[in-house]
Motif scaffolding. Structure first.
Motif, short mmCIF file in Angstrom:
data_model
loop_
_atom_site.label_atom_id
_atom_site.label_comp_id
_atom_site.label_asym_id
_atom_site.label_seq_id
_atom_site.Cartn_x
_atom_site.Cartn_y
_atom_site.Cartn_z
N ILE A 57 -81.32 28.43 -25.86
CA ILE A 57 -81.33 28.48 -27.33
C ILE A 57 -82.56 27.77 -27.89
CG2 ILE A 57 -78.82 28.74 -27.67
CD1 ILE A 57 -78.71 25.74 -28.29
N ALA A 58 -83.31 27.07 -27.02
CA ALA A 58 -84.51 26.37 -27.50
C ALA A 58 -85.77 27.23 -27.36
CB ALA A 58 -84.68 25.06 -26.72
N ILE A 59 -85.62 28.51 -26.95
CA ILE A 59 -86.79 29.39 -26.84
C ILE A 59 -87.21 29.84 -28.24
CG2 ILE A 59 -87.64 31.62 -25.99
CD1 ILE A 59 -85.80 31.35 -23.60
N THR A 60 -88.49 29.68 -28.55
CA THR A 60 -89.00 30.15 -29.85
C THR A 60 -90.05 31.22 -29.63
OG1 THR A 60 -90.74 28.46 -29.83
CG2 THR A 60 -88.68 27.86 -30.90
N GLY A 61 -90.19 32.11 -30.59
CA GLY A 61 -91.28 33.07 -30.57
C GLY A 61 -91.01 34.34 -29.78
N TYR A 62 -89.77 34.51 -29.29
CA TYR A 62 -89.46 35.76 -28.59
C TYR A 62 -88.98 36.78 -29.62
CZ TYR A 62 -87.40 39.08 -25.29
OH TYR A 62 -87.09 40.21 -24.59
N ASP A 63 -89.65 37.96 -29.64
CA ASP A 63 -89.36 38.94 -30.68
C ASP A 63 -88.01 39.63 -30.52
OD1 ASP A 63 -91.51 38.48 -32.15
OD2 ASP A 63 -92.72 40.17 -31.41
N GLY A 64 -87.69 39.97 -29.27
CA GLY A 64 -86.49 40.78 -29.05
C GLY A 64 -85.22 39.97 -29.13
N ASN A 65 -84.14 40.54 -28.60
CA ASN A 65 -82.86 39.86 -28.55
C ASN A 65 -82.63 39.41 -27.11
OD1 ASN A 65 -80.23 39.13 -28.40
ND2 ASN A 65 -79.41 40.99 -29.37
N LEU A 66 -82.57 38.09 -26.90
CA LEU A 66 -82.43 37.56 -25.54
C LEU A 66 -81.16 38.07 -24.85
CD1 LEU A 66 -83.59 33.89 -26.13
CD2 LEU A 66 -84.76 35.58 -24.73
N ASN A 67 -80.13 38.36 -25.65
CA ASN A 67 -78.87 38.81 -25.06
C ASN A 67 -79.01 40.16 -24.37
OD1 ASN A 67 -77.61 36.54 -26.02
ND2 ASN A 67 -77.12 37.49 -27.98
N GLU A 68 -80.07 40.91 -24.76
CA GLU A 68 -80.25 42.22 -24.14
C GLU A 68 -80.88 42.13 -22.76
OE1 GLU A 68 -82.36 44.51 -27.04
OE2 GLU A 68 -80.64 44.53 -28.42
N LEU A 69 -81.29 40.92 -22.35
CA LEU A 69 -81.95 40.77 -21.05
C LEU A 69 -80.93 40.53 -19.93
CD1 LEU A 69 -84.96 38.53 -22.08
CD2 LEU A 69 -84.85 41.01 -21.91
N GLY A 70 -79.64 40.63 -20.26
CA GLY A 70 -78.62 40.37 -19.24
C GLY A 70 -78.39 38.89 -19.08
N LYS A 71 -77.61 38.55 -18.09
CA LYS A 71 -77.20 37.17 -17.88
C LYS A 71 -78.40 36.29 -17.51
CE LYS A 71 -73.87 34.80 -15.05
NZ LYS A 71 -73.30 34.87 -13.73
N LEU A 72 -78.41 35.05 -18.03
CA LEU A 72 -79.43 34.08 -17.62
C LEU A 72 -79.00 33.50 -16.27
CD1 LEU A 72 -81.92 32.30 -18.11
CD2 LEU A 72 -80.46 30.72 -19.37
N LEU A 73 -79.83 33.70 -15.24
CA LEU A 73 -79.44 33.30 -13.89
C LEU A 73 -79.98 31.93 -13.51
CD1 LEU A 73 -80.28 36.76 -12.28
CD2 LEU A 73 -78.00 35.93 -12.90
N MET A 74 -81.25 31.68 -13.88
CA MET A 74 -81.90 30.42 -13.51
C MET A 74 -82.90 30.04 -14.59
SD MET A 74 -80.91 29.96 -10.23
CE MET A 74 -82.10 28.99 -9.36
N GLN A 75 -83.18 28.73 -14.72
CA GLN A 75 -84.30 28.30 -15.56
C GLN A 75 -84.85 27.01 -14.97
OE1 GLN A 75 -84.03 25.33 -17.62
NE2 GLN A 75 -81.97 24.94 -16.89
N GLY A 76 -86.18 26.83 -15.10
CA GLY A 76 -86.78 25.62 -14.55
C GLY A 76 -88.29 25.60 -14.75
#
Length: 293
Positions: A163-182
């Motif tokens: 939820i802290a991602i800024t500046g992404y134009d599309g809808n993050l929910n359309e990218l499927g499940k978030l699997l990893m971040q780092g």
């Protein structure tokens, strides 16, 4: 908290103490705390009480209710909004009056933190119970419950970053499940482009925070914020993303056990990624391989 604060926000006799900007903000301040309360009161506590004589079988309770525990994710995602609202109005007469009536030593924000602390405590309790339940009936359920709770904690943690991602134009929910971040060191090597840039790129890595979704991997730049509590939480400014359908992976890069490559469009763009440890690299490579296959 629900009776002495949340309900009081709707109490006509208290209305004169509430700042106009605070009115209709109950849902932001308390999130879905009521939902969490009812889940525990009506469902989870009753389940637990049936195992008072058989504590080693408690794992079953968790497994039966695991889906309900996802209400905590919703609560944690709302927490930054709640904190920022609280900071604006923490010294309001309304909150002071509620606290006085309840005779609470601590102010409301300490109680709003409880659900976040609670969800992290379960894994510790389950670990302890496992320690004393070796080889007894129910040990497998306890282990499975622990694994599931750790999965929920990971999802909560990942979503707090997402939820802290800024500046992404599309809808993050359309990218499927978030699997990893780092966070990683990243070098780029593109076929097209100036050789000088290419040579420069070899030496100095970029610091990038990667978000791996089922359909895309996002590259972001982490920005540390100055502030208190959740305000200190970093934000991530979006740089670019790669569609997983066109991604390939090279698992080993000569001379460094922490590096792997993600390449795009038949190696037209190559990203050399260095993980903080070989273990982190292995986890990421496995997840990416799962997505690609």
């Amino acid at each position: 908290v629900l009776q002495g604060y949340a309900a009081e926000m709707d109490n006509p006799l208290m209305a004169h103490l509430i700042a106009p900007e605070l009115q209709n903000k109950k849902d932001i301040l308390f999130g879905n705390m009521e939902e969490i309360y009812h889940f525990h009161n009506r469902i989870f506590l009753r389940e637990l009480e049936t195992y008072v004589e058989y504590p080693e079988l408690v794992g079953r309770c968790f497994l039966d209710q695991m889906e309900d525990f996802q209400i905590y994710e919703k609560y944690c995602q709302n927490k930054p909004r709640s904190e920022s609202l609280w900071r604006q109005f923490s010294d309001s007469v309304f909150f002071q009056e509620c606290q006085r009536k309840l005779d609470h030593k601590l102010s409301l924000d300490s109680y709003l933190l409880k659900p976040v602390q609670r969800i992290t405590k379960y894994q510790l309790l389950l670990k302890e119970m496992l320690k004393y339940s070796k080889n007894c009936e129910g040990a497998e359920d306890l282990q499975e419950a622990l694994t599931s709770i750790l999965g929920i904690l990971k999802a909560v943690n990942d979503s707090m970053h997402q939820i802290a991602i800024t500046g992404y134009d599309g809808n993050l929910n359309e990218l499927g499940k978030l699997l990893m971040q780092g966070s990683f060191n990243v070098w780029t090597d593109h076929k097209k482009g100036h050789t000088k840039v290419k040579d420069l790129a070899r030496f100095k890595p970029m610091q990038r925070h990667l978000f791996l979704h089922e359909k895309a991997v996002l590259f972001c730049k982490k920005r540390e914020e100055n502030g208190e509590g959740y305000e200190k939480a970093p934000s991530y400014s979006y740089k670019h993303s790669l569609n997983m359908a066109a991604v390939g992976i090279t698992e080993n890069v000569k001379g460094d056990a922490k590096k792997f490559e993600i390449w795009y469009n038949a190696r037209e763009e190559v990203y050399i990624i260095q993980a903080p440890t070989p273990e982190v690299k292995a986890t990421w490579v496995n997840e990416i391989r799962k997505v690609l296959t």
